[in-house]
Enzyme design. Structure first.
Site, mmCIF file in Angstrom:
data_model
loop_
_atom_site.group_PDB
_atom_site.id
_atom_site.type_symbol
_atom_site.label_atom_id
_atom_site.label_comp_id
_atom_site.label_asym_id
_atom_site.label_seq_id
_atom_site.Cartn_x
_atom_site.Cartn_y
_atom_site.Cartn_z
ATOM 1 N N PHE A 62 -72.485 46.983 102.243
ATOM 2 C CA PHE A 62 -71.197 46.542 102.768
ATOM 3 C C PHE A 62 -71.180 46.544 104.293
ATOM 4 O O PHE A 62 -70.472 45.752 104.918
ATOM 5 C CB PHE A 62 -70.075 47.444 102.233
ATOM 6 C CG PHE A 62 -68.696 46.888 102.455
ATOM 7 C CD1 PHE A 62 -68.185 45.907 101.617
ATOM 8 C CD2 PHE A 62 -67.903 47.337 103.503
ATOM 9 C CE1 PHE A 62 -66.919 45.382 101.823
ATOM 10 C CE2 PHE A 62 -66.639 46.821 103.713
ATOM 11 C CZ PHE A 62 -66.143 45.840 102.869
ATOM 12 N N VAL A 86 -77.046 45.907 95.533
ATOM 13 C CA VAL A 86 -75.769 46.255 94.909
ATOM 14 C C VAL A 86 -75.972 46.163 93.403
ATOM 15 O O VAL A 86 -76.307 45.093 92.882
ATOM 16 C CB VAL A 86 -74.641 45.303 95.358
ATOM 17 C CG1 VAL A 86 -73.308 45.753 94.766
ATOM 18 C CG2 VAL A 86 -74.557 45.240 96.879
ATOM 19 N N ILE A 87 -75.783 47.285 92.708
ATOM 20 C CA ILE A 87 -76.059 47.349 91.272
ATOM 21 C C ILE A 87 -74.759 47.610 90.514
ATOM 22 O O ILE A 87 -73.976 48.490 90.888
ATOM 23 C CB ILE A 87 -77.093 48.450 90.982
ATOM 24 C CG1 ILE A 87 -78.397 48.132 91.739
ATOM 25 C CG2 ILE A 87 -77.361 48.564 89.478
ATOM 26 C CD1 ILE A 87 -79.434 49.225 91.679
ATOM 27 N N GLN A 90 -69.585 50.850 86.307
ATOM 28 C CA GLN A 90 -68.566 50.810 85.263
ATOM 29 C C GLN A 90 -67.219 50.295 85.750
ATOM 30 O O GLN A 90 -66.279 50.168 84.967
ATOM 31 C CB GLN A 90 -68.385 52.221 84.684
ATOM 32 C CG GLN A 90 -69.647 52.809 84.079
ATOM 33 C CD GLN A 90 -70.146 52.004 82.901
ATOM 34 O OE1 GLN A 90 -69.365 51.576 82.051
ATOM 35 N NE2 GLN A 90 -71.457 51.781 82.847
ATOM 36 N N THR A 91 -67.107 49.987 87.045
ATOM 37 C CA THR A 91 -65.831 49.554 87.621
ATOM 38 C C THR A 91 -66.005 48.207 88.311
ATOM 39 O O THR A 91 -67.135 47.738 88.512
ATOM 40 C CB THR A 91 -65.329 50.586 88.650
ATOM 41 O OG1 THR A 91 -66.191 50.548 89.801
ATOM 42 C CG2 THR A 91 -65.336 51.993 88.058
ATOM 43 N N HIS A 93 -65.934 47.567 91.283
ATOM 44 C CA HIS A 93 -66.466 47.778 92.630
ATOM 45 C C HIS A 93 -67.603 46.811 92.944
ATOM 46 O O HIS A 93 -67.722 46.296 94.061
ATOM 47 C CB HIS A 93 -66.948 49.230 92.741
ATOM 48 C CG HIS A 93 -67.437 49.603 94.102
ATOM 49 N ND1 HIS A 93 -68.780 49.691 94.418
ATOM 50 C CD2 HIS A 93 -66.767 49.911 95.234
ATOM 51 C CE1 HIS A 93 -68.913 50.042 95.681
ATOM 52 N NE2 HIS A 93 -67.712 50.180 96.204
#
Length: 207
Positions: A62, A86-87, A90-91, A93
């Protein structure tokens, strides 16, 4: 009319900056190794103490775009390579971060005219990321190839368009392209001897 294409030779005068996200460094360090291998095999001195490549580490993907833009504004570099991973979790994000990083890196190039290569992996799993960072192939190599090709292409365009503008208007257009790598004018000290605060002040002064 003319045809312009980037090349992969005569790289000894090219200058690059690599911005690397430290988060998921198991992946990003492998991408960095792929970049370095490609650059080195194409005649670029990848030594951090040398004059061709600067390395900037940031906390995560980011933070990559804002630093890439600041580096591009200095016009010290022919191209900037942004590396990150970026992996998905669960959200939501993942969607927010990957989308904003892509937009920010693209904007850095559009706003400055300096090629900024998108080298941020966005994958569903760590395994997928590792496969793209060395297990099956290393996309770091491809990112470096893009940087070399775009860096040499932009030099050609600046030279050609600058000469054409000078021919058409001798009242000051001859300054087109000044301040870029490869131009005969002098440059500020290397990033190795200046912090980003100094770099920002220089960039503001150039504006």
């Amino acid at each position: 009319m003319a045809v312009f294409e980037g090349t992969f030779t005569q790289t000894e005068s090219l200058r690059f900056a690599l911005v690397i996200g430290r988060f998921n460094d198991l992946v990003t360090t492998k991408l960095l190794e792929g970049c370095q291998d490609c650059l080195k095999r194409h005649g670029v001195d990848v030594n951090p103490q040398g004059s061709q490549v600067d390395y900037v580490w940031v906390p995560g993907s980011f933070e990559v775009p804002v630093v890439a833009r600041q580096l591009a504004l200095s016009h010290r570099y022919d191209a900037i390579i942004c590396l990150g991973a970026v992996i998905r979790g669960q959200t939501p994000h993942f969607e927010y971060v990957s989308s904003e990083v892509a937009k920010g890196i693209a904007a850095a190039g559009f706003q400055t005219g300096v090629p900024v290569v998108f080298g941020v992996l966005t994958t569903d799993t760590m395994q997928q990321a590792l496969e793209r960072a060395g297990i099956k192939s290393n996309l770091g190599w491809e990112y470096a190839m893009s940087a070399i090709e775009m860096g040499t292409l932009m030099r050609q365009l600046r030279t050609s368009l600058g000469n054409q503008a000078t021919h058409n208007d001798s009242s000051g257009v001859s300054q087109l392209g000044s301040g870029y790598p490869g131009n005969s004018q002098s440059f500020p000290p290397s990033l190795k001897s200046a912090n980003l605060g100094d770099l920002a002040k220089e960039s503001e002064g150039m504006g």
